[in-house]
Each structure stands twice: as C-alpha cells, then as structure tokens.
Design a protein around this motif. Structure first.
Motif, PDB file in Angstrom:
ATOM      1  N   LYS A  94     -35.284 -74.917 -70.396  1.00 32.18           N
ATOM      2  CA  LYS A  94     -36.662 -75.015 -71.275  1.00 32.18           C
ATOM      3  C   LYS A  94     -36.954 -76.407 -72.025  1.00 32.18           C
ATOM      4  O   LYS A  94     -37.430 -76.642 -73.040  1.00 32.18           O
ATOM      5  CB  LYS A  94     -36.659 -73.961 -72.487  1.00 32.18           C
ATOM      6  N   LYS A  95     -36.321 -77.589 -71.533  1.00 33.94           N
ATOM      7  CA  LYS A  95     -36.574 -78.909 -72.055  1.00 33.94           C
ATOM      8  C   LYS A  95     -36.824 -79.877 -70.983  1.00 33.94           C
ATOM      9  O   LYS A  95     -35.877 -79.926 -69.954  1.00 33.94           O
ATOM     10  CB  LYS A  95     -35.073 -79.168 -72.887  1.00 33.94           C
ATOM     11  N   PRO A  96     -37.948 -80.529 -71.030  1.00 33.81           N
ATOM     12  CA  PRO A  96     -38.060 -81.535 -69.790  1.00 33.81           C
ATOM     13  C   PRO A  96     -37.244 -82.822 -70.040  1.00 33.81           C
ATOM     14  O   PRO A  96     -36.478 -83.174 -71.006  1.00 33.81           O
ATOM     15  CB  PRO A  96     -39.622 -82.220 -70.333  1.00 33.81           C
ATOM     16  N   SER A  97     -37.064 -83.383 -68.999  1.00 33.08           N
ATOM     17  CA  SER A  97     -35.912 -84.376 -68.882  1.00 33.08           C
ATOM     18  C   SER A  97     -36.375 -85.338 -67.793  1.00 33.08           C
ATOM     19  O   SER A  97     -36.643 -84.892 -66.748  1.00 33.08           O
ATOM     20  CB  SER A  97     -34.464 -84.169 -68.815  1.00 33.08           C
ATOM     21  N   ALA A  98     -36.491 -86.799 -68.143  1.00 32.35           N
ATOM     22  CA  ALA A  98     -36.574 -87.741 -67.030  1.00 32.35           C
ATOM     23  C   ALA A  98     -35.281 -88.248 -66.452  1.00 32.35           C
ATOM     24  O   ALA A  98     -35.300 -89.117 -65.618  1.00 32.35           O
ATOM     25  CB  ALA A  98     -37.252 -89.082 -67.694  1.00 32.35           C
ATOM     26  N   GLY A  99     -34.235 -87.704 -67.349  1.00 36.37           N
ATOM     27  CA  GLY A  99     -32.787 -88.365 -66.748  1.00 36.37           C
ATOM     28  C   GLY A  99     -32.135 -87.546 -65.955  1.00 36.37           C
ATOM     29  O   GLY A  99     -30.994 -87.003 -66.230  1.00 36.37           O
ATOM     30  N   TRP A 100     -32.660 -87.218 -64.704  1.00 40.66           N
ATOM     31  CA  TRP A 100     -31.956 -86.654 -63.518  1.00 40.66           C
ATOM     32  C   TRP A 100     -30.944 -87.270 -62.879  1.00 40.66           C
ATOM     33  O   TRP A 100     -31.039 -88.745 -62.848  1.00 40.66           O
ATOM     34  CB  TRP A 100     -32.915 -85.930 -62.786  1.00 40.66           C
ATOM     35  N   ILE A 101     -29.917 -86.906 -62.594  1.00 41.78           N
ATOM     36  CA  ILE A 101     -28.938 -87.391 -61.449  1.00 41.78           C
ATOM     37  C   ILE A 101     -29.202 -86.754 -60.079  1.00 41.78           C
ATOM     38  O   ILE A 101     -29.278 -85.644 -60.005  1.00 41.78           O
ATOM     39  CB  ILE A 101     -27.531 -87.225 -61.992  1.00 41.78           C
ATOM     40  N   ILE A 102     -29.211 -87.451 -59.293  1.00 41.90           N
ATOM     41  CA  ILE A 102     -29.171 -87.117 -57.653  1.00 41.90           C
ATOM     42  C   ILE A 102     -27.997 -87.531 -57.087  1.00 41.90           C
ATOM     43  O   ILE A 102     -27.470 -88.791 -57.036  1.00 41.90           O
ATOM     44  CB  ILE A 102     -30.486 -87.903 -57.093  1.00 41.90           C
ATOM     45  N   TRP A 103     -27.074 -86.612 -56.534  1.00 37.03           N
ATOM     46  CA  TRP A 103     -26.113 -87.146 -55.715  1.00 37.03           C
ATOM     47  C   TRP A 103     -26.305 -87.039 -54.307  1.00 37.03           C
ATOM     48  O   TRP A 103     -26.687 -85.789 -53.718  1.00 37.03           O
ATOM     49  CB  TRP A 103     -24.810 -85.710 -55.996  1.00 37.03           C
ATOM     50  N   ASP A 104     -26.748 -87.842 -53.544  1.00 39.40           N
ATOM     51  CA  ASP A 104     -26.717 -88.247 -52.274  1.00 39.40           C
ATOM     52  C   ASP A 104     -25.535 -88.043 -51.393  1.00 39.40           C
ATOM     53  O   ASP A 104     -24.559 -88.725 -51.469  1.00 39.40           O
ATOM     54  CB  ASP A 104     -27.504 -89.402 -52.063  1.00 39.40           C
TER      55      ASP A 104
END
Length: 234
Positions: A94-104
C-alpha cells in the motif's frame, strides 16, 4: 534458538517474533515472503545436466501469500524495508515506491523468470543487480555476476527451493546497510541472509524460520561460516 555473536536465529512463528519487538526497533527488514505460486519443493528442484539435481523435500508453505497482518507488523517494527516479490504484494504494501531492485538472473533462454523484483522504502532510482543463478550456472562474484564461474565444485550448495545467493545478500548489505544496523528477516529459509549479515558485521541480526528442516540446515551453515564468499579470479 541460536545466538552466534550478533546473529540470532529463532525457530518460531514470524508473527509471534515480530510482536515481541517495539516500534521501529530494526533499521532494515529484508523479507523474502512466500509468493503463493507453489515454489515450495513439490516440483521446484535445482536443475542442470552438469551434476545431479538437488531434490527438495516437498512442502506446502507457498500456496498463498502472507496475510495483511504480517505486512502491518513488518512496517511497525522496521524503519526501512526491502521486500522481495513486492510485485506480488502491492495490495498489502500500500505504499508507492520508485526505489525498486531488479535481480537479473542472467539465465539466458531458460523457462525460468529473467529477474526478481524487490520493493524498497528507499528514496532512490531503480537498481539492477546482475548475478547468474540458473541451476549449475552461477556467477563469479558480485562484480562479475554476469560471468559464469567455471569450477562447478565451488558453486554454492542449493539448500532451499527458493534460495537466493549469498552474493545477492552481500550486495544488499553493502548498498543499504550500515555496521550499526539492526536487521530483521521474518523467514530466512536457506539462512543466506544471516550468513552474510555475520560476514558484513551488522550490530544485530534477528531471523526466524518456522520450518524445522530449513532452520536446522541454516543453523549448520551459519556455524560453519568463517569467511565471506570467495572472490573468484578470472
């Protein structure tokens, strides 16, 4: 319960553990919750033709995602969060975030997912960590994870059907933790988050795991850990 220096592992229910801590006690929580997609050992085994595949004990813990109360307690007791599989839990976070982590996972043309996503509470842009993790194909180190290390005997042992590599947790601690941090993992599974917390040297790490088999295996791995993950030279 094992308490090795600043590392505390508890074979207890996660809600019971979380309810025992005051508000904002932990600086960072790093959960890898069940996604609810059946990846609990019934059909999910390590794969690859280079060695005999690991067969995991069939379980039934990944049939549905955690209830809302788990997320509410997690946010109550921690200042910052890195929640793996956050794309499955948007309705509960329930909280927006621009700080995502992508594990390729650098897994080529396999049928497995190309990456995993983690929602974070950090005010930052998206970050990518590239580390090969497809059966016997594992990356060399955190800086050269896109290159397969050649000696399969040096591969990290697969002990859990949803195991994340030690290199990933090492990177997370280097990027998002400080030595004075208190860290919480509400379901440590393979124990890799605890091992790398021990190697990094956080002030305190508390982890819980309700499954006795996973808990015992993780305790054994932690007790055997004396040095950080080797750096393989090319």
């Amino acid at each position: 319960m094992i308490n090795q220096a600043q590392i505390i592992l508890r074979n207890e229910d996660r809600l019971q553990v979380m309810r025992s801590y005051p508000d904002k006690y932990f600086d960072l929580a790093i959960p890898d919750f069940e996604y609810g997609i059946g990846e609990d050992g019934e059909s999910n085994h390590s794969r690859g033709g280079l060695a005999e595949a690991t067969k995991f004990t069939p379980k039934a813990w990944d049939r549905e995602p955690p209830p809302q109360e788990v997320f509410d307690e997690l946010f109550r007791i921690s200042k910052h969060q890195i929640i793996w599989g956050g794309n499955y839990f948007i309705d509960k976070i329930k909280k927006p975030s621009a700080g995502w982590i992508i594990w390729d996972k650098v897994n080529g043309n396999t049928h497995q997912s190309d990456c995993e996503l983690a929602w974070t509470s950090f005010d930052m842009g998206a970050r990518i960590f590239r580390f090969m993790w497809a059966g016997m194909r594992q990356g060399k180190n955190i800086d050269q994870g896109y290159i397969m290390q050649g000696n399969k005997k040096m591969n990290e042992k697969r002990r859990h059907p949803c195991q994340k590599p030690r290199a990933l947790y090492r990177w997370l601690y280097q990027k998002f933790a400080e030595k004075h941090f208190r860290v919480f993992d509400p379901g440590f599974g393979s124990g890799n988050s605890a091992i790398e917390a021990y190697c990094f040297g956080v002030a305190e790490y508390v982890g819980c795991e309700i499954d006795e088999e996973y808990y015992s295996d993780a305790v054994a791995e932690l007790e055997a850990a004396r040095e950080p993950l080797p750096v393989f030279k090319h």
